[in-house]
Write a protein that holds these residues in place. Sequence first.
Motif, mmCIF file in Angstrom:
data_model
loop_
_atom_site.group_PDB
_atom_site.id
_atom_site.type_symbol
_atom_site.label_atom_id
_atom_site.label_comp_id
_atom_site.label_asym_id
_atom_site.label_seq_id
_atom_site.Cartn_x
_atom_site.Cartn_y
_atom_site.Cartn_z
ATOM 1 N N ASP A 87 0.756 -1.276 0.099
ATOM 2 C CA ASP A 87 -0.223 0.076 0.026
ATOM 3 C C ASP A 87 0.794 1.341 -0.046
ATOM 4 O O ASP A 87 0.258 2.398 -0.074
ATOM 5 C CB ASP A 87 -0.935 0.062 1.206
ATOM 6 C CG ASP A 87 -0.427 -0.290 2.544
ATOM 7 O OD1 ASP A 87 1.127 -0.344 2.476
ATOM 8 O OD2 ASP A 87 -1.125 -0.479 3.594
ATOM 9 N N LEU A 88 2.212 1.118 0.513
ATOM 10 C CA LEU A 88 3.148 2.353 0.498
ATOM 11 C C LEU A 88 3.803 2.425 -1.084
ATOM 12 O O LEU A 88 4.806 1.828 -1.208
ATOM 13 C CB LEU A 88 4.201 2.337 1.497
ATOM 14 C CG LEU A 88 4.754 3.538 1.620
ATOM 15 C CD1 LEU A 88 4.004 4.595 2.214
ATOM 16 C CD2 LEU A 88 5.851 3.426 2.519
ATOM 17 N N THR A 89 2.943 2.735 -1.803
ATOM 18 C CA THR A 89 3.251 2.650 -3.486
ATOM 19 C C THR A 89 3.864 4.133 -3.914
ATOM 20 O O THR A 89 3.950 5.010 -3.038
ATOM 21 C CB THR A 89 2.117 2.255 -4.358
ATOM 22 O OG1 THR A 89 1.201 3.633 -4.201
ATOM 23 C CG2 THR A 89 1.434 1.161 -3.938
ATOM 24 N N PRO A 90 4.703 3.931 -4.837
ATOM 25 C CA PRO A 90 5.549 5.224 -5.216
ATOM 26 C C PRO A 90 4.579 6.445 -5.655
ATOM 27 O O PRO A 90 4.706 7.682 -5.083
ATOM 28 C CB PRO A 90 6.063 4.843 -6.555
ATOM 29 C CG PRO A 90 6.648 3.572 -6.166
ATOM 30 C CD PRO A 90 5.417 2.902 -5.657
ATOM 31 N N PRO A 91 3.208 5.992 -6.497
ATOM 32 C CA PRO A 91 2.208 7.181 -6.523
ATOM 33 C C PRO A 91 1.812 7.674 -5.119
ATOM 34 O O PRO A 91 1.651 8.787 -4.915
ATOM 35 C CB PRO A 91 1.206 6.428 -7.183
ATOM 36 C CG PRO A 91 1.797 5.332 -7.943
ATOM 37 C CD PRO A 91 2.697 4.821 -7.127
ATOM 38 N N ALA A 92 1.558 6.878 -4.039
ATOM 39 C CA ALA A 92 1.080 7.370 -2.823
ATOM 40 C C ALA A 92 2.250 8.245 -2.127
ATOM 41 O O ALA A 92 1.889 9.170 -1.581
ATOM 42 C CB ALA A 92 0.806 6.191 -1.964
ATOM 43 N N VAL A 93 3.357 7.703 -2.239
ATOM 44 C CA VAL A 93 4.521 8.388 -1.663
ATOM 45 C C VAL A 93 4.770 9.770 -2.277
ATOM 46 O O VAL A 93 4.901 10.918 -1.572
ATOM 47 C CB VAL A 93 5.866 7.593 -1.700
ATOM 48 C CG1 VAL A 93 6.966 8.377 -1.393
ATOM 49 C CG2 VAL A 93 5.703 6.559 -0.675
ATOM 50 N N GLU A 94 4.458 9.619 -3.553
ATOM 51 C CA GLU A 94 4.555 11.226 -4.242
ATOM 52 C C GLU A 94 3.657 12.073 -3.971
ATOM 53 O O GLU A 94 4.018 13.334 -3.801
ATOM 54 C CB GLU A 94 4.462 10.811 -5.853
ATOM 55 C CG GLU A 94 4.686 11.975 -6.767
ATOM 56 C CD GLU A 94 4.669 12.003 -8.193
ATOM 57 O OE1 GLU A 94 4.445 12.825 -8.869
ATOM 58 O OE2 GLU A 94 4.801 10.903 -8.715
ATOM 59 N N ALA A 95 2.289 11.547 -3.685
ATOM 60 C CA ALA A 95 1.305 12.535 -3.292
ATOM 61 C C ALA A 95 1.669 13.135 -1.982
ATOM 62 O O ALA A 95 1.443 14.310 -1.651
ATOM 63 C CB ALA A 95 0.004 12.045 -3.389
ATOM 64 N N ILE A 96 2.083 12.055 -1.237
ATOM 65 C CA ILE A 96 2.473 12.728 0.143
ATOM 66 C C ILE A 96 3.395 13.680 0.405
ATOM 67 O O ILE A 96 3.531 14.756 1.040
ATOM 68 C CB ILE A 96 2.684 11.460 1.086
ATOM 69 C CG1 ILE A 96 1.511 10.625 1.289
ATOM 70 C CG2 ILE A 96 3.216 11.723 2.523
ATOM 71 C CD1 ILE A 96 1.636 9.200 2.121
ATOM 72 N N ALA A 97 4.518 13.508 -0.433
ATOM 73 C CA ALA A 97 5.793 14.394 -0.632
ATOM 74 C C ALA A 97 5.292 15.830 -1.040
ATOM 75 O O ALA A 97 5.806 16.625 -0.453
ATOM 76 C CB ALA A 97 6.745 13.739 -1.270
ATOM 77 N N GLU A 98 4.501 15.522 -2.095
ATOM 78 C CA GLU A 98 4.092 16.747 -2.803
ATOM 79 C C GLU A 98 3.260 17.514 -1.709
ATOM 80 O O GLU A 98 3.468 18.832 -1.591
ATOM 81 C CB GLU A 98 3.060 16.474 -4.092
ATOM 82 C CG GLU A 98 2.648 17.746 -4.570
ATOM 83 C CD GLU A 98 1.626 17.327 -5.793
ATOM 84 O OE1 GLU A 98 1.248 18.425 -6.049
ATOM 85 O OE2 GLU A 98 1.510 16.428 -6.097
ATOM 86 N N SER A 99 2.124 16.961 -0.882
ATOM 87 C CA SER A 99 1.559 17.630 0.094
ATOM 88 C C SER A 99 2.363 18.472 1.234
ATOM 89 O O SER A 99 2.119 19.351 1.725
ATOM 90 C CB SER A 99 0.536 16.607 0.671
ATOM 91 O OG SER A 99 -0.369 16.399 -0.260
ATOM 92 N N PHE A 100 3.603 17.467 1.607
ATOM 93 C CA PHE A 100 4.275 18.217 2.608
ATOM 94 C C PHE A 100 5.123 19.327 2.040
ATOM 95 O O PHE A 100 5.217 20.243 2.785
ATOM 96 C CB PHE A 100 5.455 16.686 3.061
ATOM 97 C CG PHE A 100 6.523 17.281 3.920
ATOM 98 C CD1 PHE A 100 6.205 17.894 5.132
ATOM 99 C CD2 PHE A 100 7.649 17.409 3.542
ATOM 100 C CE1 PHE A 100 7.297 18.170 6.257
ATOM 101 C CE2 PHE A 100 8.959 17.831 4.476
ATOM 102 C CZ PHE A 100 8.521 18.291 5.379
ATOM 103 N N GLY A 101 5.598 19.228 0.761
ATOM 104 C CA GLY A 101 6.154 20.519 0.310
ATOM 105 C C GLY A 101 5.153 21.554 0.135
ATOM 106 O O GLY A 101 6.047 22.941 0.629
ATOM 107 N N GLU A 102 4.072 21.369 -0.122
ATOM 108 C CA GLU A 102 3.204 22.443 -0.222
ATOM 109 C C GLU A 102 2.952 22.941 1.055
ATOM 110 O O GLU A 102 2.776 24.415 1.564
ATOM 111 C CB GLU A 102 1.795 22.133 -0.729
ATOM 112 C CG GLU A 102 1.720 21.557 -2.232
ATOM 113 C CD GLU A 102 0.486 21.081 -2.754
ATOM 114 O OE1 GLU A 102 -0.377 20.712 -1.766
ATOM 115 O OE2 GLU A 102 0.477 21.180 -4.044
ATOM 116 N N TRP A 103 2.928 22.057 2.274
ATOM 117 C CA TRP A 103 2.865 22.509 3.714
ATOM 118 C C TRP A 103 3.906 23.251 4.065
ATOM 119 O O TRP A 103 3.677 24.315 4.867
ATOM 120 C CB TRP A 103 2.536 21.260 4.476
ATOM 121 C CG TRP A 103 2.238 21.480 5.942
ATOM 122 C CD1 TRP A 103 0.914 21.359 6.668
ATOM 123 C CD2 TRP A 103 3.204 21.772 6.984
ATOM 124 N NE1 TRP A 103 1.389 21.443 7.861
ATOM 125 C CE2 TRP A 103 2.574 21.802 8.202
ATOM 126 C CE3 TRP A 103 4.600 21.667 7.087
ATOM 127 C CZ2 TRP A 103 3.007 22.281 9.646
ATOM 128 C CZ3 TRP A 103 5.161 21.926 8.194
ATOM 129 C CH2 TRP A 103 4.438 22.226 9.429
#
Length: 607
Positions: A87-103
């Motif tokens: 469940d910790l897939t590259p697309p999931a990680v990318e979305a989380i990293a993008e959201s952290f960067g925005e945060w």
Amino acid sequence: MASNVSSKPKLFSSYLSSKTRLNPNNTFIALPTFSSNKVRLRGEYNSATARYSEVVVDEEIDKIRRLQNGSDVRGVAVEGEKGRPVDLTPPAVEAIAESFGEWVRNELGREAVRVSLGKDPRISGGALSVAVFAGLGRAGCVGYDMGLATTPACFMSTVLPPFLFDASIMMTASHLPYTRNGLKFFTKKGGLTSSEVEEICEIAGRKYANRQAKVSTALRVRPTSVDLMSAYSNHLRDIIKQRVNHPSHFDSPLQGFQIIVNAGNGSGGFFTWDVLDRLGADTFGSLHLNPDGMFPNHIPNPEDKTAMALTRAAVLQTKADLGIVFDTDVDRSGVVDKDGNPINGDKLIALMSAIVLKEHPGTTVVTDARTSLALTRFITDRGGRHCLYRVGYRNVIDKGAQLNRDGVEAHLMMETSGHGALKENYFLDDGAYMVVKIIIEMVRMKLQGSEEGIGSLIKDLEEPLESVELRMDVLSEPRFAKAKAVEIIEEFKIYIGEGRLEGWELDSCGDCWVSDGCLVDSNEAAFAIDAHMYRAKVCSGDEGEYGWIHVRQSIHNPNIAVNIQSTIRGGCQSITTTLRDKFLVGSGLDKFLDISQIDKFASKGEL
């Protein structure tokens, strides 16, 4: 991780509140535009959502929500666990990293943001690192690759010159199997709180659900590689040299000492060759220093019996002065004294308390609520104060930071798992820094003529006669398990409050403005509750207070953990029997739980 108890940025919070709130019973929710593509879903598209360009199924967002693990993100990154899909897939990680960067950009209020990434040696690290940098790039951040690193070093990359990054991510799943991986997040203020990570995952879930193609974006710009670990190692060496201040060999204060390191094939090998060896220590006989993401020898964990047994054997065989055990990402540690005695859990807290109370007499030591009555006596006998608080290393560390802001001096915060933080070190849980403190004390004792070793500092710590941890799985769908666990634990509190469990009373620590079993802050700056838990002291007419029980909701898995300690023989079995018969069965809540461990221990007194 270092404490961060700042308020949430208004801009990001208002961004969240502008969205339709999620409801587990709804099929659809409506969102502002993220892209021009529309996701096609089963069900009808009604006019109430026509002004939005996208409609998202809750289940897609839940895939990201379920990855949150308190203040971290964790999941299965490699196939190999029966019944657990990746469940910790590259697309999931990318979305989380993008959201952290925005945060981070919202938090800082500026466009130019520099974010570093470190990782432990897990085999999934390479592919997921690409996803992190892709997500950071989408958020407009500049990425820096630290390569193999430790969790404490990631935070230090935000405060150590010349790096001074705006934020950092550590990719690790701590002591969990090679199939798992995860993310920990830092800014210069410290580690993000559970509520902040929840916000980030909420936004990431929407991004993930709104992307038709669940494939991670290729890197547009390669991250810049940096050597942070050399600077971090130099930082640790300088601390040892300056605080030992050896009268005859300042630059090699560990000359004449033999120290065994067991890195468990994680990230901790650097401490041997970049810290100890360069300070003159003999590290011959050290174990599992080379990083190997399959962890072939044992789980890298100072609580692991195999790890401690192997380290003990190496210490005794080489007649070493000290043995050190690190977890995978080196935010925890345990030690073995020269006589082969393992020092972890309450013993490690006692050792660090003894050292810190010498430097700061009368200070408060904050721990989780699973520590023994004997540890409280150990701390108070040395003039300290003991604050019991919620289980969870972030809870313990943040409580210590809060006490200091409120004028209560608290220099040490430690959880029984080995997470420990010091006020002098950014309130950062750093296993290597803890060991540095122990090594400095060991050398000082030798310079003062003592041959006893660091184990002598805790020789009068009593151990509980009995101690046990039991688990009850929640019989529910994963998405509803947390709510059901909370319901059960709150009923436990009600039963005790109404006197339905004779001799049981909710425990508290009033000196720290904590009530209701070390769960509810009664001071003005109360923390959000990340997991429900209560501790009750248990008394009898004949024995008086003879033990305690701690019941808590796990933030890692859909279960409830039960910790019990007793100062009388048979006490743990008696407490377990009362829990089963008077509470679980008496309330009918046993129907929602797998109580097989409780049954077995209540019947046989063993697992």
